[in-house]
Design an enzyme around this catalytic site. Structure first.
Site, PDB file in Angstrom:
ATOM      1  N   ARG A  12      36.549  51.685  37.044  1.00 20.18           N
ATOM      2  CA  ARG A  12      37.232  51.013  38.146  1.00 20.18           C
ATOM      3  C   ARG A  12      38.719  51.323  38.095  1.00 20.18           C
ATOM      4  O   ARG A  12      39.364  51.178  37.056  1.00 20.18           O
ATOM      5  CB  ARG A  12      37.002  49.503  38.078  1.00 20.18           C
ATOM      6  CG  ARG A  12      37.760  48.736  39.151  1.00 20.18           C
ATOM      7  CD  ARG A  12      37.391  47.288  39.184  1.00 20.18           C
ATOM      8  NE  ARG A  12      38.259  46.558  40.119  1.00 20.18           N
ATOM      9  CZ  ARG A  12      38.100  45.279  40.438  1.00 20.18           C
ATOM     10  NH1 ARG A  12      37.116  44.573  39.901  1.00 20.18           N
ATOM     11  NH2 ARG A  12      38.931  44.698  41.293  1.00 20.18           N
TER      12      ARG A  12
ATOM     13  N   LYS B 148      38.575  30.040  48.575  1.00 19.33           N
ATOM     14  CA  LYS B 148      39.520  30.645  47.636  1.00 19.33           C
ATOM     15  C   LYS B 148      40.086  31.915  48.247  1.00 19.33           C
ATOM     16  O   LYS B 148      39.342  32.758  48.740  1.00 19.33           O
ATOM     17  CB  LYS B 148      38.829  30.975  46.311  1.00 19.33           C
ATOM     18  CG  LYS B 148      39.712  31.779  45.344  1.00 19.33           C
ATOM     19  CD  LYS B 148      39.017  32.002  44.024  1.00 19.33           C
ATOM     20  CE  LYS B 148      39.826  32.928  43.121  1.00 19.33           C
ATOM     21  NZ  LYS B 148      39.258  33.045  41.768  1.00 19.33           N
TER      22      LYS B 148
ATOM     23  N   HIS C  24      39.916  47.719  46.277  1.00 17.97           N
ATOM     24  CA  HIS C  24      38.615  48.100  45.732  1.00 17.97           C
ATOM     25  C   HIS C  24      38.247  49.514  46.164  1.00 17.97           C
ATOM     26  O   HIS C  24      38.501  49.920  47.304  1.00 17.97           O
ATOM     27  CB  HIS C  24      37.531  47.144  46.225  1.00 17.97           C
ATOM     28  CG  HIS C  24      37.538  45.818  45.543  1.00 17.97           C
ATOM     29  ND1 HIS C  24      36.400  45.039  45.431  1.00 17.97           N
ATOM     30  CD2 HIS C  24      38.522  45.128  44.922  1.00 17.97           C
ATOM     31  CE1 HIS C  24      36.698  43.926  44.783  1.00 17.97           C
ATOM     32  NE2 HIS C  24      37.983  43.960  44.465  1.00 17.97           N
TER      33      HIS C  24
ATOM     34  N   ASN D 276      41.866  32.759  34.685  1.00 18.30           N
ATOM     35  CA  ASN D 276      40.891  33.642  34.071  1.00 18.30           C
ATOM     36  C   ASN D 276      41.607  34.909  33.594  1.00 18.30           C
ATOM     37  O   ASN D 276      41.016  35.971  33.474  1.00 18.30           O
ATOM     38  CB  ASN D 276      39.740  34.013  35.024  1.00 18.30           C
ATOM     39  CG  ASN D 276      40.162  34.958  36.124  1.00 18.30           C
ATOM     40  OD1 ASN D 276      40.750  34.532  37.114  1.00 18.30           O
ATOM     41  ND2 ASN D 276      39.875  36.242  35.972  1.00 18.30           N
TER      42      ASN D 276
ATOM     43  N   HIS E  33      31.206  36.961  44.759  1.00 16.10           N
ATOM     44  CA  HIS E  33      31.443  38.060  45.694  1.00 16.10           C
ATOM     45  C   HIS E  33      30.238  38.306  46.608  1.00 16.10           C
ATOM     46  O   HIS E  33      30.244  39.276  47.372  1.00 16.10           O
ATOM     47  CB  HIS E  33      31.743  39.351  44.929  1.00 16.10           C
ATOM     48  CG  HIS E  33      33.132  39.435  44.377  1.00 16.10           C
ATOM     49  ND1 HIS E  33      33.612  38.578  43.422  1.00 16.10           N
ATOM     50  CD2 HIS E  33      34.164  40.297  44.644  1.00 16.10           C
ATOM     51  CE1 HIS E  33      34.866  38.905  43.117  1.00 16.10           C
ATOM     52  NE2 HIS E  33      35.219  39.934  43.840  1.00 16.10           N
TER      53      HIS E  33
ATOM     54  N   ASP F 178      44.827  32.573  44.306  1.00 16.10           N
ATOM     55  CA  ASP F 178      44.858  33.316  43.043  1.00 16.10           C
ATOM     56  C   ASP F 178      45.735  34.555  43.190  1.00 16.10           C
ATOM     57  O   ASP F 178      45.265  35.602  43.626  1.00 16.10           O
ATOM     58  CB  ASP F 178      43.436  33.725  42.650  1.00 16.10           C
ATOM     59  CG  ASP F 178      43.403  34.598  41.399  1.00 16.10           C
ATOM     60  OD1 ASP F 178      44.412  34.637  40.672  1.00 16.10           O
ATOM     61  OD2 ASP F 178      42.361  35.239  41.150  1.00 16.10           O
ATOM     62  N   PRO F 179      47.022  34.481  42.826  1.00 12.28           N
ATOM     63  CA  PRO F 179      47.900  35.660  42.894  1.00 12.28           C
ATOM     64  C   PRO F 179      47.698  36.663  41.760  1.00 12.28           C
ATOM     65  O   PRO F 179      48.406  37.674  41.702  1.00 12.28           O
ATOM     66  CB  PRO F 179      49.312  35.056  42.824  1.00 12.28           C
ATOM     67  CG  PRO F 179      49.146  33.617  43.148  1.00 12.28           C
ATOM     68  CD  PRO F 179      47.789  33.250  42.594  1.00 12.28           C
ATOM     69  N   ASN F 180      46.777  36.398  40.856  1.00  8.66           N
ATOM     70  CA  ASN F 180      46.481  37.325  39.755  1.00  8.66           C
ATOM     71  C   ASN F 180      47.733  37.726  38.972  1.00  8.66           C
ATOM     72  O   ASN F 180      47.954  38.910  38.681  1.00  8.66           O
ATOM     73  CB  ASN F 180      45.748  38.562  40.244  1.00  8.66           C
ATOM     74  CG  ASN F 180      44.236  38.418  40.198  1.00  8.66           C
ATOM     75  OD1 ASN F 180      43.555  38.760  41.159  1.00  8.66           O
ATOM     76  ND2 ASN F 180      43.696  37.906  39.099  1.00  8.66           N
TER      77      ASN F 180
ATOM     78  N   HIS G 251      34.404  32.318  37.121  1.00 12.99           N
ATOM     79  CA  HIS G 251      34.954  33.555  37.667  1.00 12.99           C
ATOM     80  C   HIS G 251      33.835  34.454  38.192  1.00 12.99           C
ATOM     81  O   HIS G 251      32.692  34.378  37.755  1.00 12.99           O
ATOM     82  CB  HIS G 251      35.736  34.266  36.548  1.00 12.99           C
ATOM     83  CG  HIS G 251      36.130  35.660  36.850  1.00 12.99           C
ATOM     84  ND1 HIS G 251      35.428  36.753  36.385  1.00 12.99           N
ATOM     85  CD2 HIS G 251      37.164  36.160  37.566  1.00 12.99           C
ATOM     86  CE1 HIS G 251      36.016  37.852  36.787  1.00 12.99           C
ATOM     87  NE2 HIS G 251      37.074  37.535  37.500  1.00 12.99           N
ATOM     88  N   SER G 252      34.192  35.318  39.124  1.00 12.98           N
ATOM     89  CA  SER G 252      33.238  36.294  39.640  1.00 12.98           C
ATOM     90  C   SER G 252      33.908  37.641  39.764  1.00 12.98           C
ATOM     91  O   SER G 252      35.063  37.739  40.166  1.00 12.98           O
ATOM     92  CB  SER G 252      32.718  35.861  41.022  1.00 12.98           C
ATOM     93  OG  SER G 252      32.082  36.941  41.699  1.00 12.98           O
TER      94      SER G 252
ATOM     95  N   TYR H 269      34.946  33.392  48.968  1.00 16.02           N
ATOM     96  CA  TYR H 269      35.961  34.215  48.312  1.00 16.02           C
ATOM     97  C   TYR H 269      36.632  35.072  49.380  1.00 16.02           C
ATOM     98  O   TYR H 269      36.087  36.092  49.803  1.00 16.02           O
ATOM     99  CB  TYR H 269      35.317  35.080  47.240  1.00 16.02           C
ATOM    100  CG  TYR H 269      36.210  35.414  46.063  1.00 16.02           C
ATOM    101  CD1 TYR H 269      37.591  35.361  46.155  1.00 16.02           C
ATOM    102  CD2 TYR H 269      35.666  35.794  44.851  1.00 16.02           C
ATOM    103  CE1 TYR H 269      38.400  35.668  45.080  1.00 16.02           C
ATOM    104  CE2 TYR H 269      36.458  36.102  43.756  1.00 16.02           C
ATOM    105  CZ  TYR H 269      37.821  36.030  43.885  1.00 16.02           C
ATOM    106  OH  TYR H 269      38.633  36.338  42.807  1.00 16.02           O
TER     107      TYR H 269
END
Length: 427
Positions: free
Chosen positions: A407, A196, A28, A274, A354, A226-228, A325-326, A148
């Site tokens: 972002r 999570k 981030h 998601n 978050h 969550d490995p995205n 989802h967030s 999270y």
């Protein structure tokens, strides 16, 4: 009651402090962008909404806003039609690759959803009803959320943040011990009853070790990973059996419905998403391939409250579970998430948030109250939150000064390691 009609819509971008949280796309940035929407009406009522704050999203909101002047805040079909016409052949906008592929449909849905929330807030203020009551009534007055957890650095890399940037006191979390310590703090502070972990950062075996450490430390808390989509199909098939019996669900281990379906056939773990089901157009393939068992809704990109309720019905039809989802958000979005979750009977998994990472706010305190890992549904009409104008002004100035306009989680990673490249899948 005179029906409120839109007279003006003001969109104010803001930037909020964000910690160096690691994910599949990088880390981030020091600032995350949001947009605060004020929908003014001819009755003096103002409805609030919140959206992403990147340049393309702002452009879409500002292009759509004039088309809504004169529209009743109850005419949500008219809202959707006018927004679609105003945006025309808008380009696909992807806030982040962590929520799946961009499309024109999603760009329009994001814009509709943001403005629809403001309309619902105005409706509630006009009728004296809460948004959850306008959505059919609250089936729960307290909405459970999940802690999270993130792998993270103690500080942003040198050159990412300006001089004097205020660091937080969470410290680094780069191994199972750090993740467990982070979880303990969140559970002790908020009372979260499920956990999570955002994965896709380190070797999958190391992330499996973190899950095992969390299970040992929190034997009664449902766990998620969550490995995205940063694991290959073969890696997912290798690691998933190790996680069986430990996880409530495994979220997006690999990319796309075909890959997810192959993994699903190789494990007893329910797969959630998601990323491969983030629009209505993606549902038929998922249903045909039986790639997922849980869908994470998000009113920000599904198209608002009504679209999310429609999604809930589809999930019920296919026997899919529903979670939420967030992304980094402020109190307007948190209130909207809470009202939606309160009104959807089938949303039985704790929602993502978050909020523990948030240090700045645009709503006045008191309306959003945490207890035992749940958020009480605000009791005032509409969303039940009030805009803090001093905070809005300060965070808008921070937006103007910080220079971030979209972002990009790669920036900090490259500053820390110039050889770093985004690869999908990485493992």
């Amino acid at each position: 009651m005179r029906t409120p009609k839109v007279t003006d819509i003001v969109v104010t971008p803001v930037a909020v402090l964000d910690p160096p949280l690691l994910n599949a796309s990088g880390v981030h940035q020091p600032y995350q962008l949001r947009a605060v929407i004020e929908l003014h009406t001819d009755t003096g009522i103002t409805g609030l909404g919140e959206a992403y704050g990147d340049d393309p999203t702002l452009a879409n909101l500002r292009a759509a806003a004039p088309a809504l002047v004169g529209l009743s805040v109850f005419d949500l079909n008219g809202l959707a039609t006018r927004v679609a016409e105003a945006l025309g052949a808008v380009d696909a906008v992807g806030m982040t690759d962590l929520i799946g592929a961009a499309s024109r449909e999603k760009s329009v849905a994001q814009t509709v959803g943001a403005l629809e929330v403001a309309c619902y807030d105005a409706q509630g203020k006009a009728t004296g009803l809460r948004v959850c009551d306008l959505l059919g009534g609250a089936v729960r007055e307290a909405v459970p959320f999940s802690a999270y957890l993130f792998y993270r650095w103690a500080h942003h890399p040198e050159g990412a943040a300006p001089e004097g940037y205020p660091a937080d006191d969470w410290g680094a979390a780069l191994d199972p011990e750090g993740i467990v310590a982070q979880a303990r703090r969140m559970v002790d502070t908020y009372g979260f009853r499920s956990l999570k972990l955002k994965g896709g950062v380190f070797e999958p075996e190391a992330e499996a070790e973190a899950i095992e450490a969390l299970r040992a430390a929190f034997p009664d808390h449902p766990l998620r990973l969550d490995p995205n989509a940063n694991w290959s199909v073969e890696t997912s098939k290798r690691i998933a059996p190790r996680l069986e019996g430990l996880l409530e669900y495994l979220e997006d281990p690999t990319g796309g419905n075909p890959g997810m379906a192959e993994v699903a056939r190789a494990t007893s773990l329910p797969l959630a998403t998601n990323m491969c089901v983030t629009s209505f157009a993606e549902i038929p393939e998922a249903a045909a391939l039986d790639s997922v068992k849980i869908v994470l809704t998000d009113h920000h990109y599904w198209g608002g409250f009504r679209a999310s309720m429609r999604l809930a019905g589809i999930c019920e039809t296919f026997g899919w579970g529903l979670s939420m989802h967030s992304n980094t958000h402020l109190g307007i979005s948190l209130a909207a998430m809470t009202h939606l979750a309160a009104a959807v009977p089938g949303l039985t998994y704790a929602c993502d948030t978050h909020s523990p990472w948030q240090r700045e706010e645009v709503v006045r305190p008191g309306a959003l109250v945490w207890s035992e890992g749940s958020l009480a549904v605000p009791q005032q009409p509409g969303l039940g939150v009030e805009l803090d104008r001093d905070a809005l002004e300060r965070l808008h100035k921070q937006y103007l000064d910080c220079g971030v306009r979209s972002r990009d989680d790669r920036v900090g990673m490259v500053l820390a390691d110039p050889a770093w490249e985004r690869r999908t899948p990485r493992f």
